[in-house]
Every structure is written in structure tokens, then in C-alpha cells.
Design a protein around this motif. Structure first.
Motif, PDB file in Angstrom:
ATOM      1  N   ARG A 219       0.855  -1.181   0.000  1.00 22.38           N
ATOM      2  CA  ARG A 219       0.000   0.000   0.000  1.00 22.38           C
ATOM      3  C   ARG A 219       0.899   1.241   0.000  1.00 22.38           C
ATOM      4  O   ARG A 219       1.971   1.241   0.613  1.00 22.38           O
ATOM      5  CB  ARG A 219      -0.901   0.027   1.230  1.00 22.38           C
ATOM      6  CG  ARG A 219      -2.123  -0.877   1.123  1.00 22.38           C
ATOM      7  CD  ARG A 219      -1.765  -2.317   1.009  1.00 22.38           C
ATOM      8  NE  ARG A 219      -2.951  -3.184   1.003  1.00 22.38           N
ATOM      9  CZ  ARG A 219      -2.931  -4.414   0.541  1.00 22.38           C
ATOM     10  NH1 ARG A 219      -1.827  -4.914   0.014  1.00 22.38           N
ATOM     11  NH2 ARG A 219      -4.018  -5.166   0.577  1.00 22.38           N
ATOM     12  N   MET A 220       0.451   2.270  -0.663  1.00 20.91           N
ATOM     13  CA  MET A 220       1.213   3.523  -0.737  1.00 20.91           C
ATOM     14  C   MET A 220       0.362   4.645  -0.164  1.00 20.91           C
ATOM     15  O   MET A 220      -0.830   4.746  -0.462  1.00 20.91           O
ATOM     16  CB  MET A 220       1.608   3.830  -2.178  1.00 20.91           C
ATOM     17  CG  MET A 220       2.599   2.831  -2.765  1.00 20.91           C
ATOM     18  SD  MET A 220       3.050   3.225  -4.476  1.00 20.91           S
ATOM     19  CE  MET A 220       1.501   2.891  -5.306  1.00 20.91           C
ATOM     20  N   ALA A 221       0.985   5.476   0.663  1.00 21.80           N
ATOM     21  CA  ALA A 221       0.255   6.562   1.310  1.00 21.80           C
ATOM     22  C   ALA A 221       1.049   7.846   1.208  1.00 21.80           C
ATOM     23  O   ALA A 221       2.281   7.834   1.174  1.00 21.80           O
ATOM     24  CB  ALA A 221       0.007   6.229   2.776  1.00 21.80           C
ATOM     25  N   SER A 222       0.329   8.953   1.144  1.00 18.65           N
ATOM     26  CA  SER A 222       0.954  10.269   1.269  1.00 18.65           C
ATOM     27  C   SER A 222       0.180  11.043   2.313  1.00 18.65           C
ATOM     28  O   SER A 222      -1.036  10.890   2.445  1.00 18.65           O
ATOM     29  CB  SER A 222       0.959  11.013  -0.065  1.00 18.65           C
ATOM     30  OG  SER A 222      -0.361  11.351  -0.443  1.00 18.65           O
ATOM     31  N   CYS A 223       0.882  11.864   3.068  1.00 20.08           N
ATOM     32  CA  CYS A 223       0.223  12.649   4.102  1.00 20.08           C
ATOM     33  C   CYS A 223       0.869  14.027   4.182  1.00 20.08           C
ATOM     34  O   CYS A 223       2.082  14.166   3.977  1.00 20.08           O
ATOM     35  CB  CYS A 223       0.280  11.942   5.459  1.00 20.08           C
ATOM     36  SG  CYS A 223       1.939  11.522   5.995  1.00 20.08           S
ATOM     37  N   THR A 224       0.049  15.002   4.459  1.00 19.40           N
ATOM     38  CA  THR A 224       0.542  16.356   4.644  1.00 19.40           C
ATOM     39  C   THR A 224       0.532  16.669   6.134  1.00 19.40           C
ATOM     40  O   THR A 224      -0.507  16.550   6.791  1.00 19.40           O
ATOM     41  CB  THR A 224      -0.328  17.379   3.894  1.00 19.40           C
ATOM     42  OG1 THR A 224      -0.354  17.037   2.507  1.00 19.40           O
ATOM     43  CG2 THR A 224       0.224  18.782   4.059  1.00 19.40           C
ATOM     44  N   VAL A 225       1.688  17.042   6.671  1.00 24.38           N
ATOM     45  CA  VAL A 225       1.836  17.339   8.101  1.00 24.38           C
ATOM     46  C   VAL A 225       2.338  18.776   8.238  1.00 24.38           C
ATOM     47  O   VAL A 225       3.286  19.188   7.555  1.00 24.38           O
ATOM     48  CB  VAL A 225       2.808  16.361   8.774  1.00 24.38           C
ATOM     49  CG1 VAL A 225       2.993  16.714  10.249  1.00 24.38           C
ATOM     50  CG2 VAL A 225       2.314  14.920   8.627  1.00 24.38           C
ATOM     51  N   ARG A 226       1.700  19.519   9.127  1.00 26.15           N
ATOM     52  CA  ARG A 226       2.121  20.892   9.394  1.00 26.15           C
ATOM     53  C   ARG A 226       2.805  20.978  10.751  1.00 26.15           C
ATOM     54  O   ARG A 226       2.269  20.505  11.753  1.00 26.15           O
ATOM     55  CB  ARG A 226       0.921  21.839   9.363  1.00 26.15           C
ATOM     56  CG  ARG A 226       1.328  23.311   9.619  1.00 26.15           C
ATOM     57  CD  ARG A 226       0.197  24.301   9.356  1.00 26.15           C
ATOM     58  NE  ARG A 226      -0.956  24.055  10.201  1.00 26.15           N
ATOM     59  CZ  ARG A 226      -2.155  23.671   9.754  1.00 26.15           C
ATOM     60  NH1 ARG A 226      -2.355  23.487   8.454  1.00 26.15           N
ATOM     61  NH2 ARG A 226      -3.156  23.465  10.587  1.00 26.15           N
TER      62      ARG A 226
END
Length: 523
Positions: free
Chosen positions: A404-411
Motif C-alpha cells: 500500500r502507498m500513502a501520502s500525508c501532509t503534516v504541518r
């Protein structure tokens, strides 16, 4: 104080619960925990039942010291031989043998006469006595056996060398006064009873296993058979943690004590739950999630003034993480202000009132308001961002094959910097966590995940609770979302924020930004 000896059968009777099977390696790990917990006797399995069980009992016998090891057997020579061989390297050991005694068992299961059953009991106890000094004998289904035949069977096995008489409530049928009185009658009427020790083994079919065990102790029993989390056949056995803490909390009244070390109870309970894949009920005494948590405003107010107002035990002495106050729709201003204060935030009256109003609106829509949500509400009331990091968005590519491939935006809220991170894994949660970890200035070990459905149907919300470890300390975070994978990712982020606050990462990051540093180094 009279000493009561704790006989743990988690690895034998507990494992007989459907779906609770353990590998030999898992049994050895749990046996080590039981020894650290302070149990007096471990029954690691049923050696004749499988090569794996035999190997586990044998290895535990060789490795675990300062604890008696018990080999379990039917009243059959092959069983006894296997139990003797499996435990021969134990520092101390006993053989535990059982044979049915009630009419319903004898007539429909054994299909033998009473005379034949007594003869078998005599012969097998005498046979086992050749190899082991300590012989425990259990007349199975004793609480549904008439007194006359029960006395006859117990007398017979004492004459042949049994040293411990276990009178089991095999089907959880007895009431506490009946069970205690039965031991008293046996001790008064059976010849040789003054030369043996007595043991209680209670099942929980009517929810009275702990009460029955306490009744047996009051009648003079010195050994009690228990399992961690009360696991076992059907509704389970007498719960180790419940019995041990009942004795510890009321020992002045009961006049007895055990060798159990309470500080190891919680971790042992969690280890057994995970190994067996048996979740612990929220309202389970001692180790359940709600056992030391309070939502009602009146209770929260009392606890904040004096813990003993509503708690008779200190959870921290049991190794249970302190999370006394749970915020929900029944919580009052005092509890909310207290929890916000734990984050180092002081609110004026106007801010507290705004927070309280928005809190109640959220609490009416869901069962519990989590710390992450509370801090978001605090941020709205104070016009500042409270969390060190925010999981802004996630995307996931999944399927039936491949990773599985995931992308996430973290601030990073201290600097306002946002970045996109990618991760892969065999499962979607693993992929998302791999991405989030890249945004953190510290190493976070994903230690545990609990998932629960909060309602039925296709539109059910899922609750995720994640435990992480950072530099040897544990931190928990929870989240609710329609997408259970997103809930797990948000819970992981919440746990990481807890760690960042506790370890001072947030303050050091903010100071580094104020000082104009380009690189942030976290030791």
C-alpha cells in the motif's frame, strides 16, 4: 496474615477457551510474566494433548525457577507419564489429576459404576505417587456431586497419597455460601483431611467465580486456581487480578494475603489479551479501560479534590497509566479547566465559557471528546494553535496485491511549515504511519493499536486508540472517524503530539525558530 497461594492456569484452562490457542513461544513469554507477577504455581498446559504443549511445559519447567510447575493429566497412565516427563526438570513440581465425580458425568460421560470410578482414582493416584510427591486431585463437577460420594472419593485418594484436594466448581453452578459450606463439610467429615491442603477452582458461568473463591478462602482453602483476565472455558475462570486485588484491598477483613506483585498486573493482562487476541471488556474490573476512568461531573469534581472519594485502589500501583478524567457530555467546567491546565494553558472566564459551550456541542454529537479535539477547541477560544503537529490530509492507494502507498501532509505548527511525506507498507495503517514518522524530530515506536466500532451499519464511526513508545515512555492518542484507517492515523498523530509536549520537543522547536536557526537538532 494467612498466606493464600495463587495457582495460575491461564496457559492450560485459559487456553481451552475457543480461539485462545497459544504457540509454545507465546506460552514461555507469558510464563515469565507470571513468575514476575508473583504467582506460586504455573500450570503451563496439558502435556499429552499435543507435541507443542508437551514442549512448552518442558521448556517452562527448565527455565522458570522459584515457581512450582504443575503437569495436568486425566486419570490415565499415558497422561500421567507425559506430565511426569514434561515436568521432570522443574525445580518444584506437582501433578494435577482429575476424574469426574457427579452423577451426570459418571452416567453419561464415563459410563461406569461408582465402584469403578473409585478404583480408577485409587489406582492412578498411587501410580503418580511413584514419580512425584505432590499430587493434586480434582473430583470434576464436585459442586453437583452428592456429599456421600464426594467424601468417599476424596478419602480414597488421600489414602493413596494425594496431598492437595482441589474441589472444582466445574460448571460455575455454586453460590458462594454453598461453595464455602461444602469445603467446611469436607474438612469436617473426610478422614485424613487434616493432612492435606485444599484448593478452589471456580468457573464464572453465573458471574460468581471470584465470590466463590473468596468463600472458599474463608472456609480455610489455601490454594486458589485463577487465570489472567478470567479467560477459560465458556464464561471463563476466576480472574487473577480481581481475586488478588480483592484480597489486597480487603486483607484486614479477610485476614489473608498473597504473593502477587500488583505493579505487574496491568502489563501481564495486556500481554495475555494480545497473545490470545481476546479484547478486554471496557468495564472489566481492575484492568478494563473504564475501571479507573470517570466522566460524570460529580465524580470528576470529587476525584479532583481527593482521589479516594470514588477510587478504592490506586491504578498507578497496578502499572495502569493514569487517565482518571474522561471528558464527555456529563463533564463539568471544573474537569474541563483541570484538563486544559494539564497542557499548561490558563483560560480567563470568557475563554472558558466559550470553550465550555463549544465543548458541550461536540460532546452531544459523540460519546467522548479526545485531547486532540479539546485542544482544537482551546485553540479556537484562545486564537492560537495548541498542537505541535497537525495531520492536514492523507491519501492512500490500496488493493489486493502489492504494498500500500500513502501520502500525508503534516504541518509543524511552531514554524507553520507544511510538507508532504510518503510511505509504503503491507497494510494501509503501516503505510500512513511510515509517512507521518518522517515529519517527526524524534523516533516513535508504534506499540499498540485498538480499534472499535461505535455503532452498527455501513456508516458506523470507528474509534482508534494508538500507543507509542518514545525514549522508553508510553503515550496514547485516540481519534474517531468514519474511515477507520484515518482514525488510526489521527490517533497516531495525537499520541505523537502527547510525546512532543511531554518531552519538550515543542518548546525547543519554538525556541529554535525564535533564535532564527535553520536546522533543528533534537537529542
Amino acid at each position: 496474615m494467612r498466606r493464600v497461594y495463587i495457582f495460575d492456569t491461564t496457559l492450560r484452562d485459559g487456553e481451552q477457551a475457543p480461539g485462545a490457542s497459544l504457540t509454545p513461544e507465546q506460552k514461555i513469554v507469558i510464563a515469565r510474566r507470571l513468575a514476575n507477577l508473583g504467582v506460586d504455581t504455573i500450570e503451563p498446559g496439558f502435556p499429552i494433548s499435543s507435541p507443542g504443549d508437551f514442549a512448552a511445559v518442558q521448556q517452562i519447567s527448565r527455565e522458570i525457577r522459584n515457581v512450582e510447575i504443575c503437569g495436568f493429566a486425566r486419570a490415565v497412565k499415558a497422561d500421567i507419564d507425559a506430565a511426569v516427563r514434561a515436568t521432570e526438570d522443574a525445580e518444584r513440581r506437582r501433578i494435577h489429576m482429575f476424574l469426574s465425580s457427579s452423577s451426570i458425568h459418571i452416567d453419561f460421560q464415563l459410563r461406569k459404576s461408582r465402584e469403578q470410578v473409585i478404583a480408577i482414582a485409587r489406582e492412578m493416584v498411587a501410580y503418580a505417587k511413584q514419580f512425584v510427591d505432590r499430587i493434586e486431585f480434582s473430583p470434576m463437577d464436585a459442586t453437583r456431586t452428592g456429599d456421600e460420594f464426594l467424601y468417599e472419593m476424596i478419602e480414597a485418594v488421600i489414602q493413596e497419597g494425594a496431598t492437595i484436594i482441589n474441589i472444582p466448581d466445574t460448571v460455575g453452578y455454586a453460590l458462594p455460601d454453598e461453595y464455602g459450606a461444602m469445603f467446611s463439610r469436607v474438612m469436617q467429615n473426610v478422614r485424613g483431611s487434616d493432612k492435606v491442603e485444599f484448593s478452589a477452582h471456580c468457573h464464572n458461568d453465573l458471574g460468581m467465580a471470584v465470590a466463590n473463591s473468596l468463600a472458599a478462602i474463608r472456609a480455610g482453602v489455601t490454594h486458589v486456581e485463577v487465570t489472567v483476565n478470567g479467560v477459560g472455558e465458556r464464561a471463563g475462570n476466576c480472574s487473577l487480578e480481581e481475586l488478588a486485588m480483592a484480597i489486597e484491598t480487603r486483607k484486614e477483613t479477610l485476614g489473608v494475603e498473597t504473593g502477587i506483585r500488583p505493579e505487574h498486573i496491568y502489563k501481564t493482562s495486556q500481554a495475555v489479551s494480545r497473545a490470545m487476541s481476546f479484547p478486554i471488556a471496557f468495564n472489566k474490573p481492575i484492568v478494563g479501560r473504564n475501571a479507573f476512568q470517570h466522566e460524570a461531573g460529580i465524580h470528576q469534581d470529587g476525584l479532583l479534590k481527593n482521589r479516594s472519594t470514588y477510587e478504592i485502589m490506586d491504578p498507578e500501583k497496578l502499572g495502569i497509566p493514569r487517565s482518571m478524567i474522561i471528558l464527555g457530555k456529563h463533564s463539568g467546567r471544573h474537569a474541563i479547566k483541570h484538563r486544559v491546565g494539564q497542557f499548561g494553558v490558563q483560560l480567563n472566564e470568557a475563554q472558558l465559557e466559550q470553550l465550555y459551550t463549544s465543548f458541550k456541542e461536540l460532546a452531544d454529537r459523540q460519546k467522548v471528546v479526545y485531547d486532540q479535539q479539546l485542544l482544537e477547541l482551546v485553540g479556537q477560544a484562545t486564537e492560537r494553535v495548541m498542537e505541535p503537529y497537525t495531520l492536514v490530509s492523507t491519501q492512500l492507494v490500496t488493493g489486493t496485491a502489492g504494498h500500500r502507498m500513502a501520502s500525508c501532509t503534516v504541518r509543524d505548527n511552531a514554524s507553520g511549515h507544511e510538507a508532504v511525506y510518503t510511505g509504503t507498507g503491507e497494510g494501509p495503517i503501516e503505510a500512513l504511519v511510515a509517512g507521518i514518522k518522517q515529519a517527526l524530530p524524534f523516533e516513535a515506536e508504534f506499540a499498540d493499536l485498538e480499534l472499535y466500532s461505535l455503532s452498527g451499519g455501513e456508516q458506523a464511526n470507528g474509534e482508534a486508540t494508538v500507543t507509542i513508545r518514545v525514549q522508553g515512555a508510553s503515550f496514547r492518542g485516540s481519534a474517531v472517524h468514519r474511515d477507520i484507517v484515518v482514525a488510526a492515523a489521527q490517533a497516531f498523530m495525537a499520541a505523537c503530539n502527547e510525546a512532543a509536549r511531554a518531552k519538550g520537543y515543542q518548546e525547543r522547536t519554538e525556541q529554535s525558530i525564535r533564535d532564527g536557526a535553520v536546522e533543528i537538532t533534537i537529542p
